[in-house]
Design a protein around this motif. Structure first.
Motif, PDB file in Angstrom:
ATOM      1  N   ILE A  83      -8.492  -7.188 -13.717  1.00 28.91           N
ATOM      2  CA  ILE A  83      -7.909  -8.463 -13.019  1.00 28.91           C
ATOM      3  C   ILE A  83      -7.881  -7.725 -11.281  1.00 28.91           C
ATOM      4  CG2 ILE A  83      -6.104  -9.947 -12.122  1.00 28.91           C
ATOM      5  CD1 ILE A  83      -5.789 -10.450 -15.322  1.00 28.91           C
ATOM      6  N   GLU A  86     -11.359  -7.137  -9.710  1.00 29.20           N
ATOM      7  CA  GLU A  86     -11.889  -8.417  -9.599  1.00 29.20           C
ATOM      8  C   GLU A  86     -11.554  -9.120  -8.651  1.00 29.20           C
ATOM      9  OE1 GLU A  86     -12.943 -11.137 -12.620  1.00 29.20           O
ATOM     10  OE2 GLU A  86     -14.646  -9.847 -12.352  1.00 29.20           O
ATOM     11  N   GLU A  87     -10.116  -9.146  -8.420  1.00 27.55           N
ATOM     12  CA  GLU A  87      -9.597  -9.892  -7.200  1.00 27.55           C
ATOM     13  C   GLU A  87      -9.978  -8.954  -5.919  1.00 27.55           C
ATOM     14  OE1 GLU A  87      -8.172 -12.756  -7.102  1.00 27.55           O
ATOM     15  OE2 GLU A  87      -7.916 -12.938  -9.311  1.00 27.55           O
ATOM     16  N   ASP A 180      -2.837 -12.775  -5.427  1.00 30.38           N
ATOM     17  CA  ASP A 180      -3.836 -13.207  -6.353  1.00 30.38           C
ATOM     18  C   ASP A 180      -4.012 -12.496  -7.745  1.00 30.38           C
ATOM     19  OD1 ASP A 180      -4.732 -14.683  -4.379  1.00 30.38           O
ATOM     20  OD2 ASP A 180      -6.715 -13.467  -3.900  1.00 30.38           O
ATOM     21  N   VAL A 181      -3.669 -11.274  -7.594  1.00 33.01           N
ATOM     22  CA  VAL A 181      -3.444 -10.376  -8.876  1.00 33.01           C
ATOM     23  C   VAL A 181      -2.299 -10.903  -9.760  1.00 33.01           C
ATOM     24  CG1 VAL A 181      -2.721  -7.961  -9.897  1.00 33.01           C
ATOM     25  CG2 VAL A 181      -4.393  -8.407  -7.710  1.00 33.01           C
ATOM     26  N   GLU A 183      -1.342 -14.011  -9.784  1.00 30.69           N
ATOM     27  CA  GLU A 183      -2.088 -15.203 -10.326  1.00 30.69           C
ATOM     28  C   GLU A 183      -2.844 -15.052 -11.662  1.00 30.69           C
ATOM     29  OE1 GLU A 183      -2.494 -18.615  -8.715  1.00 30.69           O
ATOM     30  OE2 GLU A 183      -0.355 -17.951  -8.872  1.00 30.69           O
ATOM     31  N   GLY A 184      -3.631 -13.713 -11.337  1.00 27.26           N
ATOM     32  CA  GLY A 184      -4.391 -13.698 -12.540  1.00 27.26           C
ATOM     33  C   GLY A 184      -3.535 -12.937 -13.775  1.00 27.26           C
ATOM     34  N   HIS A 187      -2.202 -15.886 -15.487  1.00 27.10           N
ATOM     35  CA  HIS A 187      -2.999 -16.625 -15.993  1.00 27.10           C
ATOM     36  C   HIS A 187      -3.332 -15.830 -17.702  1.00 27.10           C
ATOM     37  CE1 HIS A 187      -6.535 -19.403 -16.398  1.00 27.10           C
ATOM     38  NE2 HIS A 187      -7.280 -18.335 -16.716  1.00 27.10           N
ATOM     39  N   LEU A 188      -3.430 -14.559 -17.482  1.00 30.81           N
ATOM     40  CA  LEU A 188      -3.379 -13.836 -18.711  1.00 30.81           C
ATOM     41  C   LEU A 188      -2.276 -14.069 -19.720  1.00 30.81           C
ATOM     42  CD1 LEU A 188      -4.950 -11.512 -20.058  1.00 30.81           C
ATOM     43  CD2 LEU A 188      -3.661  -9.877 -18.787  1.00 30.81           C
TER      44      LEU A 188
END
Lengths: 410, 663
Positions: A83, A86-87, A180-181, A183-184, A187-188
């Motif tokens: 993540i 990617e971010e 963002d991380v 957030e990710g 999400h996980l």
């Protein structure tokens, strides 16, 4: 920071003492811990991504070392690393795109643009760059372009972005990456806790009326899966192997009965006898390896062999956090864990037989009580994950979606 | 791999099949065989050597002395044709050659000190849950007439084969020999000729007229009589003073048909009919309401049907256990139809005090012996008919207590055939004595001796450094392991166990106290442990004629996993457990145990749970007792006729069981 360190230590201790059981619970705890690690990590101005990655890796190594058999920990750590990468990548590409488009604009404009690009319009170029840097399926175009500098891209670009906009936006970008991380990661967490429902939704496609299903051990995923089919008014019968020596099958059977399913508890030894009357074997995995092999509760291999012999479909349910990017070597031994002999034998009962003074002095009696069993991919008919059903031979590809190649070896 | 595979029995197995198929005539090899089967065991061990004086010879302490017995086979048998025994001897010699230093002869002959023997035999006595001293009585009950004869025949051989048998047990040994001889001389031949004759009559029946058939029969009878004349001359020389059966038994049989051939014909037909009846009737299907009701009206044991039946197994009795035992045991003094010994055995079966097929079968046979001893024919009744009816009653009582195992079914068939075969003119005490001795012979020969022969065979498959896996508890396997340990093999044992009986713990305890290196695990871990295992030894409850092994539940799992790991699976099974039925799955024919045994999990927090769940209709507990292992998982079956592949089971059933059991 010391605060995080103490929680990490606490969690490591728990893992080491096997206080946390079940891959889902472990995975959840791990993600939450990593989230707090990330949020408390002070990020330097340059190379924030690598700093975050280093921090997560450091914690991850401790966690994995604490319980190397619980593959979900490693999986989740790798997911978080992925993540972050990617971010970082998406931020960087967005920044680059923004710079290309609005070279002369002021800071605010760039910031807005950045956001806009990051969230809405991923241009084709950005997508290609992202694809290159991760394990995303390489498109023909990217293959032909050649020289995909996978690891180099994020770092150079982020430093490039730094050098391009040295002024006041640094902190905002940093904050943004972290934001963002997190957030990710959130999400996980949602994904992990929601994987049961995702998998259970597919139950109706696989279970028909009057089916006889065999399961083994206790798995919440299996429970939800069966109950989902039951809720859809399918009437079927479940055989539950009790799963010695922990007898979790009894727990599962009780839950199933409480939800109104026709349930029969059988001994583990009767698995072969009953398999000829079973239409489908459904088990929950402990972990799924990249080759499509399954690590499950002990006794699963026996059931799988019997199912193969009688050509009964052997279905494995696995949430995405159980997908492990490693290829197993001798998993029966190396990815196994021996539990206390007292689960099998009463110490007191056999103490009189054990005369250590006599003979060579080495104990004559050994008790083997493994926790897990490995099922080779050839015995598995189908994997059902939260993204749908897959062949064992496809698992490596599916797994590649979730992890970045750099993190495989931690 | 190569040395491991070296002495596998493939060529030998072929030869076993060979001799059974070319057996030239029923007369010639039979005396040889029936003599040699026991003879081997006698020369190599003394089956009844548990002398009452307390001097024990180990049951597994068998010095093989193969070359001696080889000589014996050719000497004792007057027939020049090498009978099966000679073949077997030869095989044994072959094996000895192959095996080289593993040959037990080297390590064993006369070396075992009697002190250690005592220990062993004590244990093996308790193996079956009772003392074997009964066999003393038994052999004593044999007519002593045969004594001289056997002495004459065996004397040189005996001195030659230096069997490590104490002189105190000599007399006993002779007794055994006498009984063997008596069996052979007395009925071997008359019995032998019969099935053939019947077969022929049966096949001829359609085509030939009555007269023709009669002519054929006469011819056969003449041939048989001449053959017997020779045989009985041999046997009769020394046994003339003997007043008892061996001389007597053949006579009525020979005479009766000669008086009127129509009688013999009738007899043949009736035997045929009886035999047809004797073909194992299909088991009672418990979903057949009317039959179940009928059976219930007759039953002594009132079993309460369990409320929560497993639908798949409605054809099997599903009873609640444990609640009727006190009731029944209080009834023991007010019995009318059931003999108290049988009643006791039935209750022991019900309570699970006796488990294990051999032990159950032996206990049942002993109870029958006692019952027959106490039996008096009521006035105006025929002993044969009445006793058969009595036995039938006992058997149905035993079935009520616990469904019979296949081996028990075979033993009962044997007994019924013995009763049917009783000569008409035998007085009641004589008939009873003969029956009892036949039962004793069955126990000794088919179970105890067979076990010893199996041990002898199987131990050649154990070598130093091996890891042997066994499942549950099988007394034959235990004897094999102990014997192998005793003769100095270094190996490790993996005991796989499973709920609810946990019989493996019993085995574990016995092996560990003897100093064997053991690893204990549960059935789920079998694929974990199988990687280090080199051989799997399994016991059997029965083997069906399609090669399917019917054994304690879980055996199939173990065999399957072993097969998946390419580990040879060796099944040890006495030939009397073979059954001519066929079986494909574990569902159609099985036995259900107490479901509560499954429900009660050894976990603290679960106990109250299961109690509250008890009356939930949706939850059932299935306690299967047996399962069937397909023949493809079995590498070899070790039986008292040698080591055979599972495909040879029907051959054994056909060629041997007929003679031994049916006629």
């Amino acid at each position: 920071m010391p605060d995080v360190q103490s929680t990490v230590l606490e969690f490591v201790n728990k893992l080491r003492k096997r206080k946390i059981e079940g891959s889902q619970a472990t995975a959840k705890c791990t993600v939450e811990l990593l989230r707090s690690v990330i949020s408390q990590q002070r990020v330097p101005h340059s190379n924030q991504a690598s700093a975050l990655i280093d921090a997560v890796k450091a914690v991850g190594e401790q966690l994995v070392a604490a319980n190397p058999v619980e593959l979900a920990v490693g999986n989740v750590v790798r997911r978080v690393l992925h993540i972050i990468r990617e971010e970082d990548l998406s931020l960087a590409t967005a920044a680059m795109a923004g710079l290309d488009l609005l070279d002369a604009s002021d800071d605010d404009g760039e910031d807005d643009n950045c956001k806009g690009v990051g969230y809405s319009a991923m241009s084709a170029a950005v997508a290609a760059a992202a694809a290159r840097s991760t394990l995303r399926p390489p498109s023909l175009q990217t293959l032909l372009e050649g020289t995909p500098e996978s690891a180099a891209v994020p770092y150079t670009s982020s430093s490039g972005a730094d050098s391009e906009s040295k002024t006041a936006d640094k902190s905002s970008i940093t904050r943004k990456l972290k934001h963002d991380v997190i957030e990710g990661v959130n999400h996980l967490i949602l994904e992990i806790s929601g994987c049961h429902e995702q998998i259970a939704e597919q139950a109706i496609e696989h279970i028909h009326q009057n089916e006889v299903i065999l399961t083994l051990g206790s798995s919440r995923t299996v429970l939800e899966f069966l109950c989902a089919a039951k809720e859809k008014k399918r009437a079927f019968r479940v055989f539950v192997a009790e799963g010695a020596p922990r007898y979790q099958g009894h727990l599962l059977a009780k839950e199933l009965v409480a939800r109104g399913l026709q349930t029969t508890v059988i001994t583990d030894s009767a698995v072969f006898a009953m398999i000829s009357r079973v239409n489908m074997v459904i088990i929950g995995a402990h972990a799924v390896m990249a080759n499509g092999g399954v690590i499950g509760p002990v006794g699963v291999n026996m059931a799988a062999l019997a199912a193969k012999k009688h050509a009964v479909p052997f279905v494995v349910l696995a949430g995405s956090h159980k997908l492990c990017p490693l290829y197993p070597h001798n998993p029966e031994v190396l990815l196994n864990e021996l539990r206390s002999p007292s689960e099998l034998l009463d110490f007191g009962e056999f103490s009189d037989c054990l005369d250590f003074g006599a003979g060579s002095g080495s104990p004559l009696l050994q008790v083997v009580n493994p926790t897990f069993d490995y099922v080779p991919p050839s015995l598995v008919s189908l994997f059902i994950t939260d993204t749908g059903g897959h062949n064992p031979s496809y698992m490596y590809r599916l797994i590649a979606d979730y992890y970045s190649a750099d993190d495989l070896v931690m | 791999m190569d040395p491991r595979r070296g002495p596998l029995a493939v060529p030998k197995v072929r030869r076993v099949g060979f001799f059974t198929s070319i057996e030239p005539s029923p007369e010639t090899p039979r005396p040889n065989r029936s003599l040699s089967g026991p003879a081997e065991a006698i020369t190599s061990s003394s089956p009844l050597s548990d002398s009452p004086s307390g001097q024990f010879i180990s049951p597994v302490q068998i010095p093989p002395s193969r070359h001696h017995s080889d000589n014996l086979a050719s000497r004792a048998a007057p027939v020049p044709v090498p009978g099966p025994s000679a073949f077997r001897r030869q095989l044994a010699n072959d094996r000895a050659l192959h095996v080289g230093s593993y040959n037990p002869v080297d390590s064993l002959l006369g070396t075992s000190p009697p002190s250690s023997n005592g220990e062993v035999s004590e244990d093996s006595g308790s193996l079956f849950g009772f003392q074997r001293s009964d066999s003393a009585k038994l052999s004593a009950s044999f007519p002593n007439g045969g004594f001289d004869m056997t002495m004459r025949v065996r004397a040189p051989q005996e001195s030659e084969a230096k069997v490590a048998i104490a002189s105190t047990s000599d007399g006993r040994k002779k007794n055994v020999e006498a009984s063997e001889r008596h069996y052979q001389a007395g009925e071997g031949e008359s019995v032998a000729a019969k099935p053939r004759k019947e077969k022929e009559t049966k096949s001829l029946k359609e085509k030939t007229s009555k007269a023709e058939r009669r002519a054929i029969q006469e011819a056969q009878r003449a041939a048989k009589a001449s053959a017997k004349g020779e045989g009985s001359k041999r046997a009769g020389e020394s046994s003339r003073p003997k007043p008892s059966k061996p001389a007597k038994q053949p006579q009525p049989k020979k005479e009766a048909p000669q008086v009127t051939s129509s009688v013999s014909e009738k007899r043949a037909v009736s035997v045929e009919k009886e035999r047809r009846m004797d073909v194992p009737q299909t088991q009672m299907q418990y979903d057949d309401k009317s039959r179940v009701d009928k059976a219930k009206r007759r039953s002594v044991v009132e079993q309460t049907e369990s409320k929560n039946k497993v639908e798949l197994f409605l054809h099997l009795p599903q009873y609640e256990r444990g609640n009727q035992l006190p009731n029944l045991s209080s009834n023991i003094f007010s019995l009318d139809t059931i003999h108290h010994a049988v009643y006791k055995v039935g209750l022991q079966h019900l309570a699970g005090d006796i488990s294990g097929d051999n032990a159950r079968c032996i206990a049942m046979l002993h109870a029958f012996q006692e019952a027959i001893n106490d039996y008096t024919t009521p006035p105006m009744k025929d002993l044969t008919m009445d006793l058969t009816a009595k036995i039938n009653g006992y058997v149905s009582f035993l079935i009520e207590c616990r469904p019979l195992s296949m081996s028990m079914g075979n033993a009962i068939r044997f007994l019924k055939n013995q009763i049917r075969k009783l000569p008409v003119d035998l007085s009641e005490p004589e008939a009873k004595a003969s029956l009892c001795s036949e039962i004793g012979r069955f126990i000794d020969e088919k179970i105890l001796l067979a076990d010893k022969v199996i041990v002898q065979h199987a131990v050649t498959k154990i070598r130093d450094g091996e890891v042997l896996l066994t499942y549950g508890f099988s007394c034959v396997v235990e004897m094999i392991l102990l014997y192998a340990h005793e003769i100095g093999r270094k190996f490790r044992v993996v005991i796989v166990d499973s709920r609810p009986n946990l019989e493996g713990q019993k085995l574990l305890r016995r092996l560990v106290t003897r100093g064997l290196d053991c690893t204990y695990t549960h059935i789920n871990a079998v694929s974990y442990i199988m990687g280090e295992v080199t051989r799997v030894f399994l016991g059997a409850s029965s083997i069906f004629s399609n090669g399917t092994l019917y054994s304690k539940v879980g055996t199939a799992c173990v065999a399957m996993v072993a097969n998946a790991f390419s580990v040879p699976v060796i099944v040890c099974c006495e030939a009397y457990k073979f059954h001519e039925r066929v079986l494909l799955d574990s569902i159609c024919s099985n036995e259900l145990g107490d479901p509560d045994a499954i429900a009660n999990v050894p976990l603290r927090n679960n106990k109250k749970h299961s109690k509250t769940m008890d009356n939930n209709k949706n939850l059932q507990f299935l306690n299967l007792m047996y399962d069937s292992t397909p023949a493809e998982y079995i590498s070899m079956i070790v039986t008292d006729y040698g080591m055979i592949p599972p495909t040879s089971i029907p051959v054994i059933v056909r060629e041997y069981r007929r003679e031994d059991l049916l006629l």
